[in-house]
Design a protein around this motif. Structure first.
Motif, PDB file in Angstrom:
ATOM      1  N   LEU A  50      -4.622   5.442   6.584  1.00  0.00           N
ATOM      2  CA  LEU A  50      -3.188   5.342   6.282  1.00  0.00           C
ATOM      3  C   LEU A  50      -2.435   4.632   7.404  1.00  0.00           C
ATOM      4  CD1 LEU A  50      -2.414   8.792   4.614  1.00  0.00           C
ATOM      5  CD2 LEU A  50      -3.183   6.656   3.565  1.00  0.00           C
ATOM      6  N   ARG A  51      -2.847   4.836   8.640  1.00  0.00           N
ATOM      7  CA  ARG A  51      -2.211   4.125   9.751  1.00  0.00           C
ATOM      8  C   ARG A  51      -2.433   2.624   9.619  1.00  0.00           C
ATOM      9  NH1 ARG A  51      -4.490   2.617  14.442  1.00  0.00           N
ATOM     10  NH2 ARG A  51      -6.146   4.184  14.340  1.00  0.00           N
ATOM     11  N   ARG A  52      -3.668   2.223   9.307  1.00  0.00           N
ATOM     12  CA  ARG A  52      -3.962   0.796   9.150  1.00  0.00           C
ATOM     13  C   ARG A  52      -3.183   0.196   7.985  1.00  0.00           C
ATOM     14  NH1 ARG A  52      -9.162  -1.500  10.968  1.00  0.00           N
ATOM     15  NH2 ARG A  52     -10.057  -0.193  12.593  1.00  0.00           N
ATOM     16  N   VAL A  53      -3.069   0.943   6.892  1.00  0.00           N
ATOM     17  CA  VAL A  53      -2.286   0.460   5.748  1.00  0.00           C
ATOM     18  C   VAL A  53      -0.847   0.192   6.180  1.00  0.00           C
ATOM     19  CG1 VAL A  53      -1.279   1.129   3.539  1.00  0.00           C
ATOM     20  CG2 VAL A  53      -3.699   1.524   3.959  1.00  0.00           C
ATOM     21  N   GLY A  54      -0.264   1.148   6.881  1.00  0.00           N
ATOM     22  CA  GLY A  54       1.106   0.969   7.346  1.00  0.00           C
ATOM     23  C   GLY A  54       1.262  -0.224   8.254  1.00  0.00           C
ATOM     24  N   GLU A  55       0.290  -0.444   9.139  1.00  0.00           N
ATOM     25  CA  GLU A  55       0.348  -1.579  10.053  1.00  0.00           C
ATOM     26  C   GLU A  55       0.271  -2.905   9.316  1.00  0.00           C
ATOM     27  OE1 GLU A  55      -1.710   0.702  13.895  1.00  0.00           O
ATOM     28  OE2 GLU A  55      -2.896  -0.667  12.639  1.00  0.00           O
ATOM     29  N   LEU A  56      -0.555  -2.991   8.283  1.00  0.00           N
ATOM     30  CA  LEU A  56      -0.671  -4.228   7.514  1.00  0.00           C
ATOM     31  C   LEU A  56       0.646  -4.565   6.824  1.00  0.00           C
ATOM     32  CD1 LEU A  56      -4.227  -3.776   5.955  1.00  0.00           C
ATOM     33  CD2 LEU A  56      -3.545  -5.563   7.566  1.00  0.00           C
ATOM     34  N   PHE A  57       1.259  -3.578   6.197  1.00  0.00           N
ATOM     35  CA  PHE A  57       2.518  -3.840   5.500  1.00  0.00           C
ATOM     36  C   PHE A  57       3.647  -4.112   6.486  1.00  0.00           C
ATOM     37  CE2 PHE A  57       0.369  -1.828   1.858  1.00  0.00           C
ATOM     38  CZ  PHE A  57       0.755  -2.700   0.848  1.00  0.00           C
ATOM     39  N   ALA A  58       3.633  -3.453   7.647  1.00  0.00           N
ATOM     40  CA  ALA A  58       4.685  -3.685   8.635  1.00  0.00           C
ATOM     41  C   ALA A  58       4.625  -5.086   9.210  1.00  0.00           C
ATOM     42  CB  ALA A  58       4.567  -2.651   9.763  1.00  0.00           C
ATOM     43  N   ALA A  59       3.427  -5.675   9.248  1.00  0.00           N
ATOM     44  CA  ALA A  59       3.238  -6.980   9.881  1.00  0.00           C
ATOM     45  C   ALA A  59       3.609  -8.147   8.979  1.00  0.00           C
ATOM     46  CB  ALA A  59       1.784  -7.123  10.332  1.00  0.00           C
ATOM     47  N   GLU A  60       3.827  -7.905   7.683  1.00  0.00           N
ATOM     48  CA  GLU A  60       3.983  -9.024   6.745  1.00  0.00           C
ATOM     49  C   GLU A  60       4.931  -8.638   5.625  1.00  0.00           C
ATOM     50  OE1 GLU A  60       1.033 -12.042   4.258  1.00  0.00           O
ATOM     51  OE2 GLU A  60       0.196 -10.483   5.540  1.00  0.00           O
ATOM     52  N   ASP A  61       6.120  -9.216   5.638  1.00  0.00           N
ATOM     53  CA  ASP A  61       7.164  -8.827   4.690  1.00  0.00           C
ATOM     54  C   ASP A  61       6.789  -9.100   3.234  1.00  0.00           C
ATOM     55  OD1 ASP A  61       8.748  -7.947   6.729  1.00  0.00           O
ATOM     56  OD2 ASP A  61       9.985  -9.767   6.831  1.00  0.00           O
ATOM     57  N   ARG A  62       6.063 -10.185   2.981  1.00  0.00           N
ATOM     58  CA  ARG A  62       5.749 -10.547   1.601  1.00  0.00           C
ATOM     59  C   ARG A  62       4.375 -10.061   1.163  1.00  0.00           C
ATOM     60  NH1 ARG A  62       9.581 -10.922  -1.628  1.00  0.00           N
ATOM     61  NH2 ARG A  62       8.273 -12.086  -3.080  1.00  0.00           N
ATOM     62  N   LEU A  63       3.796  -9.158   1.928  1.00  0.00           N
ATOM     63  CA  LEU A  63       2.553  -8.535   1.493  1.00  0.00           C
ATOM     64  C   LEU A  63       2.907  -7.453   0.471  1.00  0.00           C
ATOM     65  CD1 LEU A  63      -0.528  -8.281   1.848  1.00  0.00           C
ATOM     66  CD2 LEU A  63      -0.091  -6.584   3.640  1.00  0.00           C
ATOM     67  N   GLY A  64       2.432  -7.626  -0.762  1.00  0.00           N
ATOM     68  CA  GLY A  64       2.767  -6.688  -1.820  1.00  0.00           C
ATOM     69  C   GLY A  64       1.675  -5.696  -2.125  1.00  0.00           C
ATOM     70  N   ILE A  65       0.398  -6.124  -1.980  1.00  0.00           N
ATOM     71  CA  ILE A  65      -0.744  -5.289  -2.365  1.00  0.00           C
ATOM     72  C   ILE A  65      -1.818  -5.404  -1.293  1.00  0.00           C
ATOM     73  CG2 ILE A  65      -2.498  -4.842  -4.128  1.00  0.00           C
ATOM     74  CD1 ILE A  65      -0.693  -6.325  -6.142  1.00  0.00           C
ATOM     75  N   VAL A  66      -2.392  -4.272  -0.921  1.00  0.00           N
ATOM     76  CA  VAL A  66      -3.562  -4.234  -0.048  1.00  0.00           C
ATOM     77  C   VAL A  66      -4.690  -3.561  -0.815  1.00  0.00           C
ATOM     78  CG1 VAL A  66      -4.575  -3.245   2.034  1.00  0.00           C
ATOM     79  CG2 VAL A  66      -2.293  -4.257   2.120  1.00  0.00           C
ATOM     80  N   GLY A  67      -5.800  -4.257  -0.992  1.00  0.00           N
ATOM     81  CA  GLY A  67      -6.959  -3.703  -1.676  1.00  0.00           C
ATOM     82  C   GLY A  67      -7.977  -3.170  -0.692  1.00  0.00           C
ATOM     83  N   ALA A 121       8.909  -1.862  -2.972  1.00  0.00           N
ATOM     84  CA  ALA A 121       9.890  -2.913  -3.275  1.00  0.00           C
ATOM     85  C   ALA A 121       9.304  -3.958  -4.215  1.00  0.00           C
ATOM     86  CB  ALA A 121      10.370  -3.571  -1.981  1.00  0.00           C
ATOM     87  N   MET A 122       8.003  -4.224  -4.097  1.00  0.00           N
ATOM     88  CA  MET A 122       7.355  -5.164  -5.008  1.00  0.00           C
ATOM     89  C   MET A 122       7.356  -4.602  -6.428  1.00  0.00           C
ATOM     90  SD  MET A 122       3.359  -6.248  -5.334  1.00  0.00           S
ATOM     91  CE  MET A 122       3.061  -4.625  -6.081  1.00  0.00           C
ATOM     92  N   LEU A 123       6.984  -3.336  -6.572  1.00  0.00           N
ATOM     93  CA  LEU A 123       6.959  -2.727  -7.899  1.00  0.00           C
ATOM     94  C   LEU A 123       8.354  -2.684  -8.512  1.00  0.00           C
ATOM     95  CD1 LEU A 123       4.500   0.242  -7.273  1.00  0.00           C
ATOM     96  CD2 LEU A 123       4.016  -1.899  -8.463  1.00  0.00           C
ATOM     97  N   ASP A 124       9.369  -2.450  -7.681  1.00  0.00           N
ATOM     98  CA  ASP A 124      10.737  -2.448  -8.198  1.00  0.00           C
ATOM     99  C   ASP A 124      11.115  -3.812  -8.755  1.00  0.00           C
ATOM    100  OD1 ASP A 124      11.007   0.185  -7.428  1.00  0.00           O
ATOM    101  OD2 ASP A 124      12.022  -0.272  -5.539  1.00  0.00           O
ATOM    102  N   GLU A 125      10.523  -4.869  -8.192  1.00  0.00           N
ATOM    103  CA  GLU A 125      10.829  -6.220  -8.651  1.00  0.00           C
ATOM    104  C   GLU A 125      10.023  -6.622  -9.878  1.00  0.00           C
ATOM    105  OE1 GLU A 125      10.342 -10.872  -7.160  1.00  0.00           O
ATOM    106  OE2 GLU A 125      10.322  -9.253  -5.680  1.00  0.00           O
ATOM    107  N   ILE A 126       8.715  -6.351  -9.877  1.00  0.00           N
ATOM    108  CA  ILE A 126       7.851  -6.887 -10.938  1.00  0.00           C
ATOM    109  C   ILE A 126       7.557  -5.881 -12.039  1.00  0.00           C
ATOM    110  CG2 ILE A 126       6.767  -8.417  -9.250  1.00  0.00           C
ATOM    111  CD1 ILE A 126       4.211  -6.671  -9.553  1.00  0.00           C
TER     112      ILE A 126
END
Length: 299
Positions: A107-124, A166-171
């Motif tokens: 979960l920490r790594r997930v948070g770091e990935l999303f924090a580093a990139e504003d337009r990252l919508g999905i992490v698999g 925020a991505m889900l709210d948009e699409i």
């Protein structure tokens, strides 16, 4: 994670037939070095036990019990709806109910990935069995690709992934009418068309038993029906017959079961006959973007 890190929730959908596996999964969530903000557990047409009475879980735990089985995407939508009511989650990690987080820093790594990139919508995530083997169908690239090679891709695994809310709210959320099969592709194509990026992060591991999608009795029919719906909803008109033609040929080559083929073509006819839902085809520049990433939307 430091100040300003995204608030991460965990959502699990279960039909109530895997109590031991769900307990093990939740214990692995409890061992994370950064606890989730919230945990939502959805009973998809079933009653659920009081997890908080048996397990020491971090964060706020919410149980949602649905009166009927809405399928995988419908059940996940119910979890997302509850998280939106709370309004305090930035990223949701959705996990299969028979999976297991082996590492304590997921979960920490997930948070770091999303924090580093504003337009990252999905992490698999990477999915592997207890022997560390990843099935070919679980690698989000064409061909026998290395499951340990990460990067930007065109799709993700439904069994383990993170979404930016925020991505889900948009699409929009999962296509509930699909019930199961190809709902990930529908959502991924919408995300890509809206300019969101999808990253495959093999360092994020979900241990999961080796399975075949054909274990479901209705797999062949629903698989074919949803593929037709997917193309009708998301592809430019010239690409629809190309995509479906490719998959008819692949099905004939791969499937040696007469009963399976009959069910598949019955589902194909159902997909043509029945309404597919909204039609919002991707733009041609999205087609080109997916092609450059290694998977044109015809295969």
């Amino acid at each position: 994670m430091g100040e300003g890190a995204p608030r991460v929730a965990v959502a699990v959908v279960t039909m109530g037939n895997r109590p031991d596996e769900v307990d093990a999964l939740l214990r692995s969530v409890a061992k994370q070095d950064v606890p989730p903000t919230r945990i939502v557990i959805v009973g998809n047409g079933c009653r659920l036990p009081e997890f908080t009475e048996r397990l020491s879980l971090p964060g706020e735990v919410t149980v949602v019990e649905l009166d009927e089985n809405l399928g995988c995407p419908g059940g996940r939508n119910a979890g997302l709806a509850r998280l939106r009511e709370f309004g305090d989650v930035d990223v949701v990690v959705e996990l299969d109910d028979d999976g297991l987080l082996v590492d304590a820093d997921v979960l920490r790594r997930v948070g770091e990935l999303f924090a580093a990139e504003d337009r990252l919508g999905i992490v698999g995530f990477r999915i592997a069995d207890e022997n560390g083997e990843t099935q070919r169908r679980h690698v989000p690239r064409v061909g026998a690709s290395d499951p340990l090679r990460g990067g930007y891709v065109t799709g993700f695994l439904g069994g383990a992934h993170g979404f930016r809310m925020a991505m889900l709210d948009e699409i929009g959320d999962w296509p509930a009418r699909f019930f199961f099969a190809h709902e990930e592709t529908d959502l991924a194509w919408r995300a890509a068309d809206a300019g969101w990026r999808i990253r495959y992060a093999p360092e994020l591991l979900l241990q999961h038993p080796k399975t075949s999608p054909a274990r479901h009795a209705v797999y062949y029919r629903v698989n074919a029906r949803n593929r037709v719906w997917l193309t009708r909803r998301r592809l430019p008109l010239p690409l629809i017959p190309v995509h479906l033609g490719v998959w008819v040929l692949l099905t004939l080559v791969r499937n040696r079961s007469g009963a399976g083929l009959r069910a598949w073509f019955a589902g194909f006819a159902e997909g043509v006959r029945e309404p597919a839902g909204e039609r919002r085809p991707m733009r041609w520049r999205t087609v080109w973007r997916l092609t450059r990433l290694g998977r044109p939307p015809v295969i």
